[in-house]
Motif scaffolding. Structure first.
Motif, PDB file in Angstrom:
ATOM      1  N   GLY A  49       6.820  -6.643   0.627  1.00  0.00           N
ATOM      2  CA  GLY A  49       6.351  -8.017   0.801  1.00  0.00           C
ATOM      3  C   GLY A  49       5.349  -8.424  -0.258  1.00  0.00           C
ATOM      4  N   LYS A  50       4.405  -7.546  -0.537  1.00  0.00           N
ATOM      5  CA  LYS A  50       3.390  -7.864  -1.554  1.00  0.00           C
ATOM      6  C   LYS A  50       4.014  -7.943  -2.940  1.00  0.00           C
ATOM      7  CE  LYS A  50      -0.634  -5.954   0.778  1.00  0.00           C
ATOM      8  NZ  LYS A  50      -1.720  -4.986   0.710  1.00  0.00           N
ATOM      9  N   MET A  51       4.995  -7.073  -3.207  1.00  0.00           N
ATOM     10  CA  MET A  51       5.652  -7.105  -4.512  1.00  0.00           C
ATOM     11  C   MET A  51       6.401  -8.413  -4.706  1.00  0.00           C
ATOM     12  SD  MET A  51       7.255  -3.354  -5.008  1.00  0.00           S
ATOM     13  CE  MET A  51       6.303  -1.876  -4.726  1.00  0.00           C
ATOM     14  N   SER A  52       7.007  -8.896  -3.644  1.00  0.00           N
ATOM     15  CA  SER A  52       7.791 -10.136  -3.714  1.00  0.00           C
ATOM     16  C   SER A  52       6.918 -11.363  -3.927  1.00  0.00           C
ATOM     17  CB  SER A  52       8.599 -10.315  -2.423  1.00  0.00           C
ATOM     18  OG  SER A  52       9.493  -9.251  -2.258  1.00  0.00           O
ATOM     19  N   ALA A  53       5.666 -11.280  -3.494  1.00  0.00           N
ATOM     20  CA  ALA A  53       4.763 -12.426  -3.582  1.00  0.00           C
ATOM     21  C   ALA A  53       4.328 -12.728  -5.010  1.00  0.00           C
ATOM     22  CB  ALA A  53       3.533 -12.191  -2.703  1.00  0.00           C
ATOM     23  N   GLY A  54       4.402 -11.751  -5.889  1.00  0.00           N
ATOM     24  CA  GLY A  54       3.982 -11.953  -7.269  1.00  0.00           C
ATOM     25  C   GLY A  54       2.465 -11.911  -7.405  1.00  0.00           C
ATOM     26  N   GLY A  55       1.978 -12.195  -8.591  1.00  0.00           N
ATOM     27  CA  GLY A  55       0.540 -12.223  -8.852  1.00  0.00           C
ATOM     28  C   GLY A  55      -0.076 -10.837  -8.980  1.00  0.00           C
ATOM     29  N   ASN A  56      -1.416 -10.827  -8.998  1.00  0.00           N
ATOM     30  CA  ASN A  56      -2.145  -9.571  -9.192  1.00  0.00           C
ATOM     31  C   ASN A  56      -1.910  -8.572  -8.071  1.00  0.00           C
ATOM     32  OD1 ASN A  56      -3.201 -10.281 -11.661  1.00  0.00           O
ATOM     33  ND2 ASN A  56      -5.091 -11.123 -10.802  1.00  0.00           N
ATOM     34  N   ASP A  57      -1.789  -9.067  -6.831  1.00  0.00           N
ATOM     35  CA  ASP A  57      -1.523  -8.153  -5.713  1.00  0.00           C
ATOM     36  C   ASP A  57      -0.209  -7.414  -5.919  1.00  0.00           C
ATOM     37  OD1 ASP A  57      -3.866  -8.662  -4.392  1.00  0.00           O
ATOM     38  OD2 ASP A  57      -2.975  -9.978  -2.880  1.00  0.00           O
ATOM     39  N   ALA A  58       0.791  -8.116  -6.416  1.00  0.00           N
ATOM     40  CA  ALA A  58       2.097  -7.492  -6.657  1.00  0.00           C
ATOM     41  C   ALA A  58       1.985  -6.415  -7.719  1.00  0.00           C
ATOM     42  CB  ALA A  58       3.116  -8.543  -7.074  1.00  0.00           C
ATOM     43  N   ILE A  59       1.227  -6.687  -8.752  1.00  0.00           N
ATOM     44  CA  ILE A  59       1.068  -5.718  -9.842  1.00  0.00           C
ATOM     45  C   ILE A  59       0.348  -4.476  -9.342  1.00  0.00           C
ATOM     46  CG2 ILE A  59      -0.025  -5.319 -12.084  1.00  0.00           C
ATOM     47  CD1 ILE A  59       0.407  -8.404 -12.564  1.00  0.00           C
ATOM     48  N   GLU A  60      -0.739  -4.660  -8.634  1.00  0.00           N
ATOM     49  CA  GLU A  60      -1.483  -3.515  -8.088  1.00  0.00           C
ATOM     50  C   GLU A  60      -0.620  -2.727  -7.101  1.00  0.00           C
ATOM     51  OE1 GLU A  60      -5.218  -4.856  -6.479  1.00  0.00           O
ATOM     52  OE2 GLU A  60      -5.765  -5.856  -8.347  1.00  0.00           O
ATOM     53  N   THR A  61       0.158  -3.448  -6.307  1.00  0.00           N
ATOM     54  CA  THR A  61       1.005  -2.801  -5.305  1.00  0.00           C
ATOM     55  C   THR A  61       2.104  -1.980  -5.955  1.00  0.00           C
ATOM     56  OG1 THR A  61       0.518  -4.546  -3.717  1.00  0.00           O
ATOM     57  CG2 THR A  61       2.482  -3.216  -3.296  1.00  0.00           C
ATOM     58  N   VAL A  62       2.753  -2.517  -6.982  1.00  0.00           N
ATOM     59  CA  VAL A  62       3.836  -1.775  -7.632  1.00  0.00           C
ATOM     60  C   VAL A  62       3.296  -0.521  -8.327  1.00  0.00           C
ATOM     61  CG1 VAL A  62       3.922  -2.927  -9.907  1.00  0.00           C
ATOM     62  CG2 VAL A  62       6.003  -2.038  -8.890  1.00  0.00           C
ATOM     63  N   ILE A  63       2.122  -0.617  -8.910  1.00  0.00           N
ATOM     64  CA  ILE A  63       1.526   0.553  -9.564  1.00  0.00           C
ATOM     65  C   ILE A  63       1.175   1.619  -8.525  1.00  0.00           C
ATOM     66  CG2 ILE A  63      -0.508   1.353 -10.849  1.00  0.00           C
ATOM     67  CD1 ILE A  63      -0.351  -1.393 -12.355  1.00  0.00           C
ATOM     68  N   ALA A  64       0.586   1.201  -7.407  1.00  0.00           N
ATOM     69  CA  ALA A  64       0.225   2.153  -6.344  1.00  0.00           C
ATOM     70  C   ALA A  64       1.469   2.784  -5.722  1.00  0.00           C
ATOM     71  CB  ALA A  64      -0.614   1.463  -5.282  1.00  0.00           C
ATOM     72  N   ALA A  65       2.500   1.984  -5.487  1.00  0.00           N
ATOM     73  CA  ALA A  65       3.740   2.515  -4.907  1.00  0.00           C
ATOM     74  C   ALA A  65       4.404   3.499  -5.858  1.00  0.00           C
ATOM     75  CB  ALA A  65       4.693   1.376  -4.559  1.00  0.00           C
ATOM     76  N   HIS A  66       4.412   3.179  -7.134  1.00  0.00           N
ATOM     77  CA  HIS A  66       4.998   4.078  -8.132  1.00  0.00           C
ATOM     78  C   HIS A  66       4.254   5.412  -8.148  1.00  0.00           C
ATOM     79  CE1 HIS A  66       5.726   5.710 -12.190  1.00  0.00           C
ATOM     80  NE2 HIS A  66       6.953   5.271 -11.969  1.00  0.00           N
ATOM     81  N   ARG A  67       2.930   5.351  -8.108  1.00  0.00           N
ATOM     82  CA  ARG A  67       2.115   6.573  -8.115  1.00  0.00           C
ATOM     83  C   ARG A  67       2.404   7.429  -6.878  1.00  0.00           C
ATOM     84  NH1 ARG A  67      -2.912   4.653  -7.596  1.00  0.00           N
ATOM     85  NH2 ARG A  67      -2.821   3.891  -9.720  1.00  0.00           N
ATOM     86  N   LEU A  68       2.442   6.788  -5.707  1.00  0.00           N
ATOM     87  CA  LEU A  68       2.721   7.499  -4.454  1.00  0.00           C
ATOM     88  C   LEU A  68       4.092   8.177  -4.513  1.00  0.00           C
ATOM     89  CD1 LEU A  68       1.813   7.560  -1.182  1.00  0.00           C
ATOM     90  CD2 LEU A  68       3.852   6.154  -1.121  1.00  0.00           C
ATOM     91  N   LEU A  69       5.093   7.463  -4.988  1.00  0.00           N
ATOM     92  CA  LEU A  69       6.444   8.025  -5.060  1.00  0.00           C
ATOM     93  C   LEU A  69       6.548   9.105  -6.119  1.00  0.00           C
ATOM     94  CD1 LEU A  69       8.276   4.658  -4.545  1.00  0.00           C
ATOM     95  CD2 LEU A  69       8.386   6.635  -2.993  1.00  0.00           C
ATOM     96  N   HIS A  70       5.818   8.951  -7.212  1.00  0.00           N
ATOM     97  CA  HIS A  70       5.794   9.984  -8.245  1.00  0.00           C
ATOM     98  C   HIS A  70       5.208  11.284  -7.676  1.00  0.00           C
ATOM     99  CE1 HIS A  70       5.655  11.682 -12.264  1.00  0.00           C
ATOM    100  NE2 HIS A  70       4.410  12.047 -12.026  1.00  0.00           N
ATOM    101  N   GLU A  71       4.137  11.165  -6.921  1.00  0.00           N
ATOM    102  CA  GLU A  71       3.528  12.342  -6.295  1.00  0.00           C
ATOM    103  C   GLU A  71       4.493  12.980  -5.302  1.00  0.00           C
ATOM    104  OE1 GLU A  71      -0.104  10.786  -4.676  1.00  0.00           O
ATOM    105  OE2 GLU A  71      -1.033  10.593  -6.650  1.00  0.00           O
ATOM    106  N   MET A  72       5.161  12.141  -4.493  1.00  0.00           N
ATOM    107  CA  MET A  72       6.121  12.654  -3.513  1.00  0.00           C
ATOM    108  C   MET A  72       7.280  13.356  -4.225  1.00  0.00           C
ATOM    109  SD  MET A  72       8.100  10.528  -0.501  1.00  0.00           S
ATOM    110  CE  MET A  72       6.608   9.652  -0.041  1.00  0.00           C
ATOM    111  N   TYR A  73       7.765  12.757  -5.299  1.00  0.00           N
ATOM    112  CA  TYR A  73       8.850  13.319  -6.097  1.00  0.00           C
ATOM    113  C   TYR A  73       8.477  14.711  -6.613  1.00  0.00           C
ATOM    114  CZ  TYR A  73      11.761  13.899 -10.293  1.00  0.00           C
ATOM    115  OH  TYR A  73      12.593  14.391 -11.270  1.00  0.00           O
ATOM    116  N   GLY A  74       7.222  14.878  -6.982  1.00  0.00           N
ATOM    117  CA  GLY A  74       6.788  16.160  -7.529  1.00  0.00           C
ATOM    118  C   GLY A  74       6.538  17.228  -6.486  1.00  0.00           C
ATOM    119  N   ILE A  75       5.902  16.878  -5.398  1.00  0.00           N
ATOM    120  CA  ILE A  75       5.481  17.888  -4.426  1.00  0.00           C
ATOM    121  C   ILE A  75       6.564  18.225  -3.411  1.00  0.00           C
ATOM    122  CG2 ILE A  75       4.366  16.300  -2.799  1.00  0.00           C
ATOM    123  CD1 ILE A  75       3.068  19.802  -3.713  1.00  0.00           C
TER     124      ILE A  75
END
Length: 125
Positions: A34-60
């Motif tokens: 939902g936040k990613m779809s909204a656009g703006g700074n919240d979307a950018i921060e959200t996509v970066i945080a989600a990518h980081r979380l998934l990257h960590e999950m992918y590794g561990i």
């Protein structure tokens, strides 16, 4: 010095903690849509945080025996990788791909968690 038994116990605790938090992490990734779809700074921060979380999950995940979860987390991470790298909101196509990959992640995690709870988890330690 850590003995082999100490190490195995430590890995078992880490595996248990990972398993207990996995569904919440996936739910947080779905909530991020939902936040990613909204656009703006919240979307950018959200996509970066989600990518980081998934990257960590992918590794561990595979290290702990959650092989399907790790593979699926990699797919979800890839769906938003370019948006995260460019520090921009994801496109509608990226969001659709991300949602599809998150569904796959949820299914993979459910299967891995079933194996974990029944003692069928492969021992990756």
């Amino acid at each position: 010095m850590m003995t082999t038994d100490d190490f195995a116990e430590h890995v078992a605790r880490v595996r248990e903690r990972f398993a207990s938090r996995l569904n919440d992490k996936i739910a947080a990734s779905f909530a991020a849509l939902g936040k990613m779809s909204a656009g703006g700074n919240d979307a950018i921060e959200t996509v970066i945080a989600a990518h980081r979380l998934l990257h960590e999950m992918y590794g561990i995940a595979p290290t702990l025996g959650f092989n399907a979860t790790g593979k699926a987390a990699g797919g979800a991470r890839t769906a938003i990788r370019e948006a995260a790298r460019a520090k921009r909101a994801p496109t509608p196509a990226e969001i659709a791909a991300f949602k599809t990959e998150l569904e796959k992640l949820r299914e993979a995690a459910a299967a891995d968690l079933r194996d974990f709870s029944t003692g069928k988890m492969s021992d990756a330690s």
